[in-house]
Enzyme design. Sequence first.
Site, PDB file in Angstrom:
ATOM      1  CD  GLN A   1      -3.116   0.865   2.142  1.00 59.59           C
ATOM      2  OE1 GLN A   1      -3.199  -0.165   2.805  1.00 59.59           O
ATOM      3  NE2 GLN A   1      -3.955   1.864   2.269  1.00 59.59           N
TER       4      GLN A   1
ATOM      5  CD  GLU B   1      -5.941   9.198   2.626  1.00 60.51           C
ATOM      6  OE1 GLU B   1      -5.658   9.505   1.455  1.00 60.51           O
ATOM      7  OE2 GLU B   1      -7.087   8.942   2.996  1.00 60.51           O
TER       8      GLU B   1
HETATM    9 MO1  MOS Z   1      -9.040   8.707   0.725  1.00 60.48          MO
HETATM   10  S1  MOS Z   1      -8.386  10.025  -0.720  1.00 60.48           S
HETATM   11  O1  MOS Z   1      -9.535   9.707   2.020  1.00 60.48           O
HETATM   12  O2  MOS Z   1     -10.488   8.138  -0.034  1.00 60.48           O
END
Ligand code: MOS
Length: 710
Positions: free
Chosen positions: A594, A660
Amino acid sequence: MSSDPIIAAVGSARPRIEGRLKVTGTARYAADQPMPDTAHGWMITATVSRGRIRDIDASAALGMHGVLGVLDHRNAPRLNPQASNYFGPDGSLLLLQDDVIPHAGRPIALVVAETLEQARAAAEAVRVIYEPQPHDMDFRLEHPSARPASTAFGPEADTGDVEAELAASAVVVNERYRTPEENCGAMEPHAAIAWWEDGHLHAVDSNQGPFSVSQVLSTLFLMDRERVHIRAEHVGGGFGAKGLCGPQLILAAMASGRFGRPVRVTLTREQVFLATALRPPTDQWLRIGAGADGRLRAIHHRPAFALSPLAEYIEWCSEQAKTLYTAPAIRTELTAVPIDILPPCSMRGPGATPGSFALESAMDEVAERLGIDPLELRLRNQPTVGPVSGLPFSSRRSIACLREGARRFGWAGRDHRPRTRREGHLLVGTGMATTVFSAGVFPSSASITAEADGTFTVAVGATDIGTGARTALTAVAADALEVGTEKIRIRIADSDLGMAWNAGGSRGTTSWSFAITEAAKELREQLSDPERPVTATVDTTPLINYRPTRERHTYSAVFAEVSVDPVTGEVRVRRMLGMFAVGRVINPLLARSQVVGGMIMGLSMALHEEGVRDPATGRQVNADFAGYHIAAHADVPDIEAEFVPDYEPEDPSGLNGLGEIGTAGTAAAIANAVWHATGTRQRTLPIRLDRVLETETAAIDVRVGGVGVA
Ligand code: MOS
């Protein structure tokens, strides 16, 4: 529950549960759902950027073979205008309700036919007459409509006296950084099939959260949420754009109600670009002042992002300036600029990704002007408590990421002067950046049943958008129940499984795991008493502390080496290394995959991705993967990604987010490496060939002459 010793599942590398289904092509995505008597919808989208629909002439289309009908604002079912998203009222959901065109690409009609081909052919025969109005695409920080962004994610920073600290600084960086409009671009285009049965709405859809999608639909169609059943069994990436209810599902639901049959709507790649969601462009003003001792005195970050008047949204570019470094004065002023674009949404590390490009580029410039090691500059300005909040930090392994990353990358001994390394005619450089991404947990529910055969059925409204959530949650459940993973049957991706947070905001796995862990606790208690039920269901809403007492984030340090061809302007990333602190790692194999994926997205952002609009029409001219470049295999070098040992004390399983943080710091690390290679700052993304060449022209003249002589 077994007397045999159990090897903990959390922490061990295991392949995806559904991996075999995926590689053998038997995993069914939304558009693969077989359903007898399915009709097909083809979306028609507006070609002007602002205006009204004067007329839609569907007469020719309606006479064509196989056509069932054409839905538009004059005949479509009425929707409840109260629909909203996480940020507030959201007009982008109110499709086919009026003649207003708020942006190019807005769905304005749906042609429904027996086959996809018939629907597409009929859509071409529909004549739309527009009343265009002047559009505004003039995005910039100084736009007259610029206004303070929503502070729903927290107040702006305003500590100390920024101007006085800047005046007292030995060096001041005062620059503008820009990032373009970007498209989420998940591999699987948005698709849905919907049908109605006994007053219930059913759908298989490609989304990041079936529960939240069922909430949106129940509001739009004014019905009980329990009557809306959404499944999203396999999802080919979301990247943010599938975080809300997409146009494919709203239109499929409308049409299946109207025509009394299942209706499938699949978007073309171009429609995904034009009609789903994008990352807004940003225009960021940053001032950083530092003393000669390398200590920051002031950070002033005023980032602007584009917004659509249709829907509120926060591109939270100012988060990092509030938490990454300590300084006596910090001010942030996140600014929203409404223009006539597709409503922006979260995309691949929202806010932090463009925000850290600006902040971490500027930090590199501070190091340059002070003549110190950019890594050392970061280490010298680490906060001990939240620099603006004053709150203590939860686990904060930022320094470990920086030091261990530097060690593995071989940072020591780097000559910090630019344009000092050459290989043949190539210029070579290295760069680094560090980042944070907010972490935490949102309410979810989970339910676990002890089956008669000794297995456990774990049900949670999670979604696996390709990250391996199904596999990770199986491990969490196995450990919570103290059984092997083979005893766990996991059920996810169905709104009937109860309230659950999305696969988004780096909070999916933490939120779902928390619910599973609590349900397991409850079940084990119940099982000690044969009179009590064998199913335990827990909703974590009352268990969550909504007033944070600590700053909780994930951390990264990213290092990159690039070569720059001064003749062609080509930048190639040669190697990259990311060190991450994400709490306890559930599955190192999936976690690494990921964050490597995230770093590739960051590379793609740094060098390639750019939505381009024609100022005359306001339309995106590169709404496909021919014109909108993304990193391909040949662009991606060996990437090393590792995790520092970490344990989040606020989480019952020690977890933090993982979604993220992989993306956020990469673009700045690459841009800083390009500076180190060339001596020129690239403050606008992407770092295109022409942008490199513009600054290399003088050098080329010299070098080409030299080559000629040789
Ligand atoms: Mo993620 S860009 O918060 O779906």
